[in-house]
Structure formats: C-alpha cells, structure tokens
Motif scaffolding. Structure first.
Motif, PDB file in Angstrom:
ATOM      1  N   UNK A  48      36.465  48.349  36.323  1.00  0.00           N
ATOM      2  CA  UNK A  48      37.163  49.138  35.631  1.00  0.00           C
ATOM      3  C   UNK A  48      38.905  49.165  35.614  1.00  0.00           C
ATOM      4  N   UNK A  49      39.128  48.472  36.489  1.00  0.00           N
ATOM      5  CA  UNK A  49      40.729  48.503  36.955  1.00  0.00           C
ATOM      6  C   UNK A  49      41.001  47.046  36.696  1.00  0.00           C
ATOM      7  N   UNK A  50      40.249  46.017  36.154  1.00  0.00           N
ATOM      8  CA  UNK A  50      40.679  44.604  36.020  1.00  0.00           C
ATOM      9  C   UNK A  50      42.069  44.558  34.993  1.00  0.00           C
ATOM     10  N   UNK A  51      42.918  43.653  35.434  1.00  0.00           N
ATOM     11  CA  UNK A  51      43.962  43.177  34.416  1.00  0.00           C
ATOM     12  C   UNK A  51      43.906  41.701  33.985  1.00  0.00           C
ATOM     13  N   UNK A  52      44.078  41.497  32.813  1.00  0.00           N
ATOM     14  CA  UNK A  52      44.047  40.120  32.318  1.00  0.00           C
ATOM     15  C   UNK A  52      45.282  39.475  32.742  1.00  0.00           C
ATOM     16  N   UNK A  53      45.216  38.170  33.316  1.00  0.00           N
ATOM     17  CA  UNK A  53      46.237  37.106  33.505  1.00  0.00           C
ATOM     18  C   UNK A  53      46.154  36.061  33.040  1.00  0.00           C
ATOM     19  N   UNK A  54      47.093  35.456  32.609  1.00  0.00           N
ATOM     20  CA  UNK A  54      47.091  34.157  31.751  1.00  0.00           C
ATOM     21  C   UNK A  54      47.271  33.097  32.863  1.00  0.00           C
TER      22      UNK A  54
END
Length: 82
Positions: A48-54
């Motif tokens: 639920x708390x994942x963030x996308x990183x490039x």
C-alpha cells in the motif's frame, strides 16, 4: 505385405507415458502455498505504501523506508573528459 503389430508394445509405451507424466507432475505437488494471516497483513501494508523509482527506463516499486538516493548521473564516456 501385412505388419503384425504386437499389442504389448502399445501397452508398454502407455505405461512409460504414465510414469513420465507422474514424474513430471511430482515437483509441482508442493506448489500450493497459502500464506498465513500475518504474512498477508504485512504484504498488504507494504504494497500500500510503495513508491515508484526510475531505474533507467524501468520503474520499480520500493517501500518508502528504502531511503532516498541521489538520482544524478555522472557521464564520462564520450563527453571529452579524460
């Protein structure tokens, strides 16, 4: 010219096929895993708390506790820097 086929050949090949099919299915017998309630809760909270990183041309989801990192890239090859 007629060929006399021995029926035992077909029976033995069917038996070999059944044995081969059984041996191929045995490794998949233990693949039915059901996670516990605690595991399900932890994974749900983490997703639920994942963030996308490039990462190059790819995006990967990482938890916010992964930490921040410098996204600047130093380019040396072909830029005239010796």
């Amino acid at each position: 010219m007629a060929f006399d086929l021995d029926p035992s050949i077909f029976i033995s090949s069917l038996r070999r096929f059944r044995i081969a099919a059984l041996l191929l299915c045995i490794p998949f017998a233990g693949c039915a895993y059901t996670p516990s309630e605690q595991e399900t809760k932890v994974v749900t909270e983490m997703k639920a708390s994942m963030r996308p990183y490039g990462l190059g041309r790819y995006l990967i989801d990482l938890p916010p506790s992964w930490g921040s990192f410098n996204t600047d890239v130093t380019f040396y090859y072909g830029s005239g820097v010796a």
